[in-house]
Every structure is written in structure tokens, then in C-alpha cells.
Design a protein around this motif. Sequence first.
Motif, PDB file in Angstrom:
ATOM      1  N   ALA A 127      30.859  33.607  30.410  1.00  0.00           N
ATOM      2  CA  ALA A 127      31.622  34.841  30.669  1.00  0.00           C
ATOM      3  C   ALA A 127      30.931  35.648  31.771  1.00  0.00           C
ATOM      4  CB  ALA A 127      31.736  35.660  29.385  1.00  0.00           C
ATOM      5  N   MET A 128      29.605  35.712  31.717  1.00  0.00           N
ATOM      6  CA  MET A 128      28.850  36.462  32.734  1.00  0.00           C
ATOM      7  C   MET A 128      29.026  35.806  34.102  1.00  0.00           C
ATOM      8  SD  MET A 128      26.820  39.197  32.815  1.00  0.00           S
ATOM      9  CE  MET A 128      27.474  39.805  34.341  1.00  0.00           C
ATOM     10  N   ARG A 129      28.970  34.467  34.104  1.00  0.00           N
ATOM     11  CA  ARG A 129      29.138  33.744  35.389  1.00  0.00           C
ATOM     12  C   ARG A 129      30.510  34.033  35.991  1.00  0.00           C
ATOM     13  NH1 ARG A 129      26.761  29.525  33.161  1.00  0.00           N
ATOM     14  NH2 ARG A 129      28.712  28.411  32.780  1.00  0.00           N
ATOM     15  N   LEU A 130      31.544  34.027  35.125  1.00  0.00           N
ATOM     16  CA  LEU A 130      32.899  34.308  35.624  1.00  0.00           C
ATOM     17  C   LEU A 130      32.943  35.694  36.274  1.00  0.00           C
ATOM     18  CD1 LEU A 130      35.970  33.903  35.949  1.00  0.00           C
ATOM     19  CD2 LEU A 130      36.245  34.698  33.600  1.00  0.00           C
ATOM     20  N   LEU A 146      33.044  42.163  29.979  1.00  0.00           N
ATOM     21  CA  LEU A 146      32.241  40.936  30.033  1.00  0.00           C
ATOM     22  C   LEU A 146      32.833  39.835  29.157  1.00  0.00           C
ATOM     23  CD1 LEU A 146      29.674  39.251  30.603  1.00  0.00           C
ATOM     24  CD2 LEU A 146      28.537  40.547  28.800  1.00  0.00           C
ATOM     25  N   VAL A 147      33.318  40.201  27.977  1.00  0.00           N
ATOM     26  CA  VAL A 147      33.917  39.188  27.085  1.00  0.00           C
ATOM     27  C   VAL A 147      35.260  39.729  26.606  1.00  0.00           C
ATOM     28  CG1 VAL A 147      33.724  38.002  24.858  1.00  0.00           C
ATOM     29  CG2 VAL A 147      31.726  38.166  26.352  1.00  0.00           C
ATOM     30  N   ASN A 148      36.304  38.933  26.823  1.00  0.00           N
ATOM     31  CA  ASN A 148      37.655  39.371  26.464  1.00  0.00           C
ATOM     32  C   ASN A 148      38.240  38.479  25.363  1.00  0.00           C
ATOM     33  OD1 ASN A 148      39.888  41.129  26.803  1.00  0.00           O
ATOM     34  ND2 ASN A 148      40.962  39.553  27.978  1.00  0.00           N
ATOM     35  N   SER A 149      37.583  38.481  24.234  1.00  0.00           N
ATOM     36  CA  SER A 149      38.116  37.823  23.037  1.00  0.00           C
ATOM     37  C   SER A 149      38.618  36.400  23.326  1.00  0.00           C
ATOM     38  CB  SER A 149      39.213  38.727  22.445  1.00  0.00           C
ATOM     39  OG  SER A 149      39.487  38.414  21.120  1.00  0.00           O
TER      40      SER A 149
END
Length: 440
Positions: A127-130, A146-149
Motif C-alpha cells: 500500500a505504501m509503495r502504491l 495509506l490503506v483503503n480497506s
Amino acid sequence: MLVSSRLTRCLALPPLSTTSTALQDIASNQAKGVAKVILKKGKTQLFRDGSPMVYSGAVDRIIGRPPPKTGDMVLVADGTEKPIAWGLYNSSSMFCVRLMQLDEEVSGDPCCALNMEKLLETRIDAAMRLRNNLGLPSANTNAYRLVNSEGDRLSGLIIDVFGDLAVIASSAAWVERYKEHIKKCVRGLEVIKSVVWRPSTEILKEEGLDVGDVGEQESSERVKVVENGISYMISLDGQKTGFYADQRENREFISTISDGQRVLDMCCYTGGFALNAACCHALDVTGVDTSSPALELAKQNVLLNNLDPGKISFIKQDATLFMKNAASKNELWDIVIMDPPKLAPRRKVLQSASGMYRNLNSLAMRLTKRGGFLMTCSCSGAMTQSGQFLAVLQASLLGAASMAGRKITIVRQGGAACDHPIDPSYPEGAYLTNILLRVI
Ligand SMILES: C[S@@+](CC[C@H](N)C(=O)[O-])C[C@H]1O[C@@H](n2cnc3c(N)ncnc32)[C@H](O)[C@@H]1O
């Protein structure tokens, strides 16, 4: 014991046979047995295709002793008991398994199989890389999701980043169970120095967790962030995670059309759209909201960005009251933004919510100058997925006598910013609609 008797027929795991798969082999090698959730005939394909949540109606039986408890890892298998995936079990929720990995993924990535700690590390890193690949964070923007479920394949987990602080919003029982590990993974990211945990207490109740179970509560801390080059103070006990990062790209768009315009930002929260307009030389800007804490921050944000307080003002009032009053005085704006709260929290109430959207938009259209723009939004997943929002907007125009002879055209259709990815197997993840209309 929390296991639903309706679903559970707890039998000992059968010996390995034709059901062997990469996942089954890994499960068999683990010291403790992993229970199997067997799907009903005809219910497998949806989950093989990636749908991330197994609803209880798709489950035929559960085998394995001891029976699984909420938060336990389980195998999900077809009618022949052949595993197709693994996930995390919930005995109370209508979503009894949140799938984490399909069997076919396990051969490519065996170290994450039935290893939640490793899987979390891998998914949070991905997620961080994206976000890094999307240019986030940047000198202009350090507030982002950062994180979308489901969109990051961690159903029930939301993480928003504000500078070097991460706000972790939990809405699934498994997230609470893995709380310490999630925090550890997030703290391990180079850009993060501290984390705040925000349990979505109402949703967690549906997951079988009581508010009392949740423990740690919200923080009243404030942090300063920058988005599109504009500074904001965020209160960590504000709405959602404290900031609506989803509208970032739509706010930026407003900044591109605001020069010399009168702008009205309805349901403005901490002033996101209003500040973008004011920073890009809008003639005058008015924000309206019912939340005193949000408006207090909005006013602070005016000073933070060295804006002329004579050109941007915030008013505490109900949106309908404000618009009716403005209409009675024949007030008009070049640009109106209408971003109400979620009016249709469930599909069941879609019809009544449509009426509310219709009334709000009718008034908003009435306050928009001929040839002006109305940016109107719905953050109700039920409305967005119904595909009815455009029809509601058309009805807002046609149903209002005051709008006789006027027309709307759709100029731009947007949604949540790109750091809110959506899993195509879970279209329910698309909740935000943002439509720009020209009102003629
Ligand atoms: C989706 S948020 C708006 C986000 C905002 N546009 C932004 O860019 O940050 C919805 C806002 O509507 C406000 N609100 C709720 N009920 C309202 C009402 N009856 N009248 C005006 N504002 C209301 C909430 O306080 C909240 O700030």
C-alpha cells in the motif's frame, strides 16, 4: 463460545485426500488444525473471482474442532471441501469470513499463507509503495489515505496519514485482534513516527465487539498538514479520521475554476473547497456547516494560509435553512459546492435519502448563477452504486418550479482520489460520487 449454531456442524478435519491444494498442504503442516468453512453449491465462483467477504448465506457448514472463534484464520472451501482461499472468521457478523488470500495466490506467495503477521506486513508495504508511485507524500500534500480497506485487500482497515502521524480506523473484529501488529507494521514505515487508533464503535458492534471491548479512545490532538499546497489544522477527534482526504482531487479542480468567482461551499467541514477557491483568487467565499468544531478549524485555516478574512467567511447553519434564506433574498453564486454527509447509510433508506438529495440540490441549483457551476457530491455508497444520482439531479431541476426553463449539463464526473483504490470484485467500495454541473 461465539460460534453460530446455524452455520456450525463441528466435525473433526477429514484426512487429506483429493482435497489437497497448496493451501491445504500448508494448513496440514501447522500444528493446530484450521477449521474449514464449506460454501454452498453454486456459491464458490463469486469468491474465486475475488469477492472479499463471505456472507453467512453462502456457507453450508463449518468443519474442524475446536470450532473457530472470531478473528481465527479459517480455510474457505468448495462443496468438495477443496480450499479455495483463507481468511479471518467472525461468528457474529453477517460477513462470516473476510478473505485474505486465494489458494492460487498461495503458490506464488507461500510465506503469507495462514500467516496474518506476514500478510499484514506485505500488504501495508505494498500500500505504501502504491502511494509512493502515485507521488504521495509530496512537498504539496502530506495528508493521504495509506490503506483503503478492500481496495488494499485489507477489508475493514483504513489508515490515513497526516504528515508523520497515521490514524488507523478499525471497522472489523480481526483488525482489533491484530491491533498491536498493525501498529507495529505502520510504525515500521519510514514516514511514520506515531499512530492513533480510531475504532468505528458502531460498526464494531455489528462485528460482535462491544464499545467496552475496544479500549483505547480517540485523541484530542491537533496536527498541521498540507494538501494541494494549502495548510490545514486537523483535529484527531474530528469526523472520520479527522480529514476527508477523498476529495483532494476535486478540491484541486475547484481551485482551477475559482479565479474572480463568488463561491459557496455548503457542508464545508474544515473548509477544504472554500480554502482552495480562496487561495486561487476567488472574489469572495462562504462556507456553511453545522459543526462548531469543524468551523473553528476552518477559521484557523484561513489564518494559517494568510488569506484575507474579509474575503472568506464561515457560517454555522443548517444547509437547507441557509439556502432557503439565501434564495428568498435572490442571492446567487458563480460556483456552489454541495457535499452533504452520508444521507443513505443503507440501501433500505435509498428512497427517502433520494428525496433529501433532491431537495438539497434543487436549492443549490437555485443559488447557482445561470452559466455557473454546481459541484455536487454523494458519499453514500448505496446512492453511488445504485447509479441513480444523475437521475436525482435531473429530478432536482425538473421538480422545482423555481427552476422552470433552466437546464443542467454534466461537465465532469469524479470520485474519491487515487489513493482510495477500489477492488473491482468489491464495487461496494466505491462510495463517493462527485459531479460538476453547469447550470444554464
Ligand atoms: C462529507 S462532509 C464534508 C466534507 C468537506 N466538504 C471537506 O471537503 O472536507 C459533510 C459535512 O456536512 C456537515 N453537515 C451535517 N449535517 C449538516 C446540515 N444539516 N447542514 C450543514 N452541514 C451539515 C458535517 O458537519 C460535515 O462537515
